[in-house]
Design an enzyme around this catalytic site. Structure first.
Site, PDB file in Angstrom:
ATOM      1  N   ASP A 180      -2.080   4.588   9.254  1.00 13.93           N
ATOM      2  CA  ASP A 180      -0.854   3.807   9.379  1.00 13.93           C
ATOM      3  C   ASP A 180      -1.189   2.707  10.369  1.00 13.93           C
ATOM      4  O   ASP A 180      -1.322   2.966  11.565  1.00 13.93           O
ATOM      5  CB  ASP A 180       0.294   4.673   9.910  1.00 13.93           C
ATOM      6  CG  ASP A 180       1.615   3.926   9.875  1.00 13.93           C
ATOM      7  OD1 ASP A 180       1.598   2.696  10.128  1.00 13.93           O
ATOM      8  OD2 ASP A 180       2.648   4.535   9.592  1.00 13.93           O
ATOM      9  N   HIS A 181      -1.350   1.491   9.869  1.00 19.46           N
ATOM     10  CA  HIS A 181      -1.936   0.466  10.740  1.00 19.46           C
ATOM     11  C   HIS A 181      -1.040   0.131  11.941  1.00 19.46           C
ATOM     12  O   HIS A 181      -1.496  -0.443  12.913  1.00 19.46           O
ATOM     13  CB  HIS A 181      -2.324  -0.792   9.955  1.00 19.46           C
ATOM     14  CG  HIS A 181      -1.161  -1.625   9.547  1.00 19.46           C
ATOM     15  ND1 HIS A 181      -0.520  -1.468   8.350  1.00 19.46           N
ATOM     16  CD2 HIS A 181      -0.515  -2.620  10.183  1.00 19.46           C
ATOM     17  CE1 HIS A 181       0.464  -2.330   8.276  1.00 19.46           C
ATOM     18  NE2 HIS A 181       0.509  -3.044   9.372  1.00 19.46           N
ATOM     19  N   HIS A 243       5.737   3.397   9.133  1.00 22.56           N
ATOM     20  CA  HIS A 243       5.632   2.607  10.375  1.00 22.56           C
ATOM     21  C   HIS A 243       6.762   2.908  11.362  1.00 22.56           C
ATOM     22  O   HIS A 243       6.531   3.138  12.544  1.00 22.56           O
ATOM     23  CB  HIS A 243       5.661   1.112  10.064  1.00 22.56           C
ATOM     24  CG  HIS A 243       4.667   0.694   9.025  1.00 22.56           C
ATOM     25  ND1 HIS A 243       3.406   1.215   8.965  1.00 22.56           N
ATOM     26  CD2 HIS A 243       4.743  -0.198   8.014  1.00 22.56           C
ATOM     27  CE1 HIS A 243       2.755   0.666   7.958  1.00 22.56           C
ATOM     28  NE2 HIS A 243       3.537  -0.196   7.363  1.00 22.56           N
TER      29      HIS A 243
HETATM   30  N1  LIG Z   1      -3.316  -5.709   0.723  1.00 27.32           N
HETATM   31  C1  LIG Z   1      -2.730  -5.371   1.824  1.00 27.32           C
HETATM   32  O1  LIG Z   1      -2.406  -6.200   2.684  1.00 27.32           O
HETATM   33  C2  LIG Z   1      -2.425  -3.932   2.113  1.00 27.32           C
HETATM   34  C3  LIG Z   1      -1.749  -3.605   3.294  1.00 27.32           C
HETATM   35  C4  LIG Z   1      -1.519  -2.258   3.587  1.00 27.32           C
HETATM   36  C5  LIG Z   1      -1.954  -1.277   2.707  1.00 27.32           C
HETATM   37  N2  LIG Z   1      -2.588  -1.615   1.543  1.00 27.32           N
HETATM   38  C6  LIG Z   1      -3.036  -0.540   0.652  1.00 27.32           C
HETATM   39  O2  LIG Z   1      -4.432  -0.648   0.462  1.00 27.32           O
HETATM   40  C7  LIG Z   1      -4.786  -0.254  -0.858  1.00 27.32           C
HETATM   41  C8  LIG Z   1      -5.526  -1.401  -1.535  1.00 27.32           C
HETATM   42  O3  LIG Z   1      -4.674  -2.518  -1.635  1.00 27.32           O
HETATM   43  P1  LIG Z   1      -5.164  -3.931  -2.157  1.00 27.32           P
HETATM   44  O4  LIG Z   1      -4.055  -4.859  -1.903  1.00 27.32           O
HETATM   45  O5  LIG Z   1      -6.512  -4.248  -1.627  1.00 27.32           O
HETATM   46  O6  LIG Z   1      -5.284  -3.650  -3.730  1.00 27.32           O
HETATM   47  P2  LIG Z   1      -5.947  -4.586  -4.828  1.00 27.32           P
HETATM   48  O7  LIG Z   1      -6.139  -5.962  -4.330  1.00 27.32           O
HETATM   49  O8  LIG Z   1      -5.176  -4.353  -6.072  1.00 27.32           O
HETATM   50  O9  LIG Z   1      -7.396  -3.942  -5.013  1.00 27.32           O
HETATM   51  C9  LIG Z   1      -7.614  -2.772  -5.737  1.00 27.32           C
HETATM   52  C10 LIG Z   1      -9.093  -2.455  -5.750  1.00 27.32           C
HETATM   53  O10 LIG Z   1      -9.306  -1.249  -6.485  1.00 27.32           O
HETATM   54  C11 LIG Z   1     -10.268  -1.470  -7.506  1.00 27.32           C
HETATM   55  N3  LIG Z   1      -9.925  -0.648  -8.662  1.00 27.32           N
HETATM   56  C12 LIG Z   1      -8.693  -0.403  -9.183  1.00 27.32           C
HETATM   57  N4  LIG Z   1      -8.781   0.469 -10.199  1.00 27.32           N
HETATM   58  C13 LIG Z   1     -10.099   0.767 -10.336  1.00 27.32           C
HETATM   59  C14 LIG Z   1     -10.836   1.627 -11.186  1.00 27.32           C
HETATM   60  N5  LIG Z   1     -10.233   2.357 -12.128  1.00 27.32           N
HETATM   61  N6  LIG Z   1     -12.163   1.707 -11.027  1.00 27.32           N
HETATM   62  C15 LIG Z   1     -12.790   0.980 -10.076  1.00 27.32           C
HETATM   63  N7  LIG Z   1     -12.170   0.129  -9.225  1.00 27.32           N
HETATM   64  C16 LIG Z   1     -10.824   0.033  -9.366  1.00 27.32           C
HETATM   65  C17 LIG Z   1     -10.181  -2.931  -7.808  1.00 27.32           C
HETATM   66  O11 LIG Z   1     -11.411  -3.301  -8.375  1.00 27.32           O
HETATM   67  P3  LIG Z   1     -11.570  -4.524  -9.424  1.00 27.32           P
HETATM   68  O12 LIG Z   1     -10.691  -5.614  -8.901  1.00 27.32           O
HETATM   69  O13 LIG Z   1     -13.030  -4.827  -9.329  1.00 27.32           O
HETATM   70  O14 LIG Z   1     -11.101  -4.033 -10.735  1.00 27.32           O
HETATM   71  C18 LIG Z   1      -9.965  -3.512  -6.412  1.00 27.32           C
HETATM   72  O15 LIG Z   1     -11.184  -3.558  -5.721  1.00 27.32           O
HETATM   73  C19 LIG Z   1      -3.472   0.131  -1.547  1.00 27.32           C
HETATM   74  O16 LIG Z   1      -3.276   1.519  -1.412  1.00 27.32           O
HETATM   75  C20 LIG Z   1      -2.416  -0.627  -0.740  1.00 27.32           C
HETATM   76  O17 LIG Z   1      -1.168  -0.010  -0.791  1.00 27.32           O
HETATM   77  C21 LIG Z   1      -2.838  -2.915   1.253  1.00 27.32           C
END
Ligand SMILES: NC(=O)c1ccc[n+]([C@@H]2O[C@H](COP(=O)([O-])OP(=O)(O)OC[C@H]3O[C@@H](n4cnc5c(N)ncnc54)[C@H](OP(=O)(O)O)[C@@H]3O)[C@@H](O)[C@H]2O)c1
Length: 491
Positions: A180-181, A243
């Site tokens: 939880d950041h 949070h």
């Molecule tokens: N983004 C934020 O600011 C943020 C903040 C807090 C928490 N989070 C959490 O962090 C996590 C990631 O978020 P994100 O925003 O980075 O998501 P995202 O941009 O949608 O990235 C998802 C990643 O997962 C990979 N992926 C998805 N399905 C896959 C599969 N079947 N096989 C292999 N690779 C797969 C994608 O690869 P490809 O693109 O190569 O397909 C991509 O690298 C989530 O749980 C989110 O709730 C994110």
């Protein structure tokens, strides 16, 4: 492990980022690892990106260089960036393909410390966990193996329990780090120091002296392009369960006997387990939800939630929540905790306001102003620090009382930039300190309380109150504090 007090020096490690082509890796994880590298907290290590995209080691390194292009790193010599990029490798695979994990195992097995970061959509956690177990990367016989799990951790009690079962089928609880950041933020950690490192606050920190506590986490932006995600989540799940409850437990917990991860987290769990349940019959008295309508934010017109991309026209997903909660303990009996959070509000601000009771006899009550109740406001965002509102005499021949502020600003006092939350948290996981991560019983206790509210809302057929974007939230929220002395702080 002795928790928060230890200096951090991780042993040689390899970190595998599942979801390495995603947004979180770009914005937070690679910059955090680079910062740890620059500060000398990581020297012998490797970073392996694992995702579906057909990148190679070289293309991952090239992409990672662009992830370090922010102004934060503009003064860093290219040589140092190059030295960091050389530590990067990449495995292109889907998460359910065993062959990808066989390739990963070859790269990872020689390292003593193995950290797996699940930065993927939550549906993907299960195949990753099972496949890691399949190639034995969950084993700790030679060194250590730990897994960081991103939020959201479940969407109700049942799904959180299910996810815990999946994790515990392959990893022991001491290997699991639920992130939880918010807990990585300096000002949030400072709550413990403020309360337990000073003699003056703790004697007052109870229902005899505290009138109410307000927690506000307001965002001015709307959901933007994340309408699709938000529809499945809503503010209660997205902000309160994690949070805000983390903030609340740090504020309300009993003093821990020491700072070890389990002692601190045991005290936090006790707070969550003492929350008075809000069931359907209390839903209208203790909760208010709303949705932002079109309005003006920062001088610019913005559309309402229902017009956002990816949002159903008849959506009942809340973008604002206000709650009144009670913690049924000896210390907190009768002290309401007001929580307010949402998107599309007038200001971006995160703060905690602790309002103290009036003195037993208000001797200045007949003056034009008696100054009002003392308040300690902990600023979390955008400023970091705290303000104490106390009363003082206005200079002159009469006794007029007015509130004045005693301010402490983090930047002014310490003059250094505070580390990014992800930096601190990744480092903690590398040294095996889980104090700032959420334990299984903690997450289940918070979901237990939140799930009752979700069930109550599901039965409530009234339309959702709307609020103008750029305002302080729905009018209905104003009436939540039942006592006339208890008012929301101005946003
Ligand atoms: N983004 C934020 O600011 C943020 C903040 C807090 C928490 N989070 C959490 O962090 C996590 C990631 O978020 P994100 O925003 O980075 O998501 P995202 O941009 O949608 O990235 C998802 C990643 O997962 C990979 N992926 C998805 N399905 C896959 C599969 N079947 N096989 C292999 N690779 C797969 C994608 O690869 P490809 O693109 O190569 O397909 C991509 O690298 C989530 O749980 C989110 O709730 C994110």
């Amino acid at each position: 492990m002795d928790g928060l007090q230890f200096a951090k020096e991780p042993a040689p490690f390899v970190i595998t980022i599942f979801g390495a082509t995603g947004d979180l890796t770009r914005k937070k994880l690679i910059p955090a690892l680079f910062s740890l590298f620059l500060k000398g907290n990581a020297s012998q290590f490797k970073v392996i990106g694992f995702a579906r995209r057909p990148w190679t080691k070289e293309s991952f390194q090239k992409e990672a260089l662009s992830m370090l292009s922010g102004s934060h790193f503009s003064h860093i010599p290219e040589g140092q960036k190059k030295a960091f990029l050389e530590k990067l490798d990449y495995v292109s695979s889907t998460f359910d393909d065993a062959a990808g994990y066989a390739r990963l195992a070859e790269l990872v097995k020689p390292w003593e410390g193995k950290l797996f970061y699940l930065s993927t959509p939550p549906d993907e956690y299960e195949p990753i966990i099972r496949n890691l177990g399949g190639v034995g990367l969950n084993k700790v016989d030679s060194g250590w193996s730990r897994v960081i799990v991103e939020k959201p951790f479940g969407r109700d009690l049942a799904t959180a329990k299910e996810l815990n079962e999946i994790l515990s089928s392959q990893f022991e609880e001491h290997q699991i780090y639920r992130i939880d950041h918010y807990l990585g933020k300096e000002t949030v950690q400072n709550i413990l120091v403020l309360r337990f490192g000073n003699g003056i606050f703790e004697p007052l920190w109870n229902s005899r002296y505290i009138d109410n506590i307000q927690i506000t986490v307001a965002e001015s932006i709307g959901v933007g392009t994340r309408g699709n995600y938000y529809e499945k989540s809503g503010t209660l799940r997205d902000m309160v369960q994690n949070h805000i409850f983390q903030l609340m437990t740090l504020l309300l917990m009993e003093p821990p006997n020491d700072l070890s991860p389990d002692t601190v987290r045991t005290e936090k769990v006790k707070v969550l387990k003492s929350l008075r349940p809000i069931t359907y019959k209390d839903i209208k008295n203790y909760t208010v939800r709303g949705q932002y309508a079109a309005g003006v934010v920062d001088g610019k017109p913005v559309q309402g939630y229902l017009q956002e991309e990816g949002v159903a026209k008849d959506s009942k997903t809340e973008t604002f929540v206000a709650l009144q909660v009670h913690v049924d303990t000896w210390r907190w009996e009768g002290v309401p905790i007001f929580i307010r959070t949402g998107k599309g509000l007038g200001r971006k601000v995160s703060e905690v306001a602790v309002t103290f009771k009036q003195p037993p006899l208000q001797v200045f009550r007949n003056q034009a102003t008696d100054g009002g109740q003392n308040q300690l406001v902990l600023h979390i965002q955008p400023e970091e620090g705290f303000t104490f509102h106390i009363n003082a005499k206005i200079p002159g021949y009469t006794t007029q009382v007015r509130p004045v502020n005693m301010d402490f600003a983090y930047g002014d006092a310490f003059g250094e930039s505070t580390p990014e939350a992800y930096e601190r948290l990744i480092l903690d996981a590398l040294v095996g300190d889980s104090t700032l991560y959420t334990r299984r019983d903690e997450i289940e206790a918070s979901w237990s309380f939140i799930t009752r509210i979700l069930q109550g809302w599901a039965l409530d057929t009234d339309p959702l109150p709307q609020y103008r974007a750029g305002s302080a939230g729905p009018e209905e929220a104003k009436a939540l504090p039942a006592s006339i002395d208890q008012k929301w702080r101005k946003l």
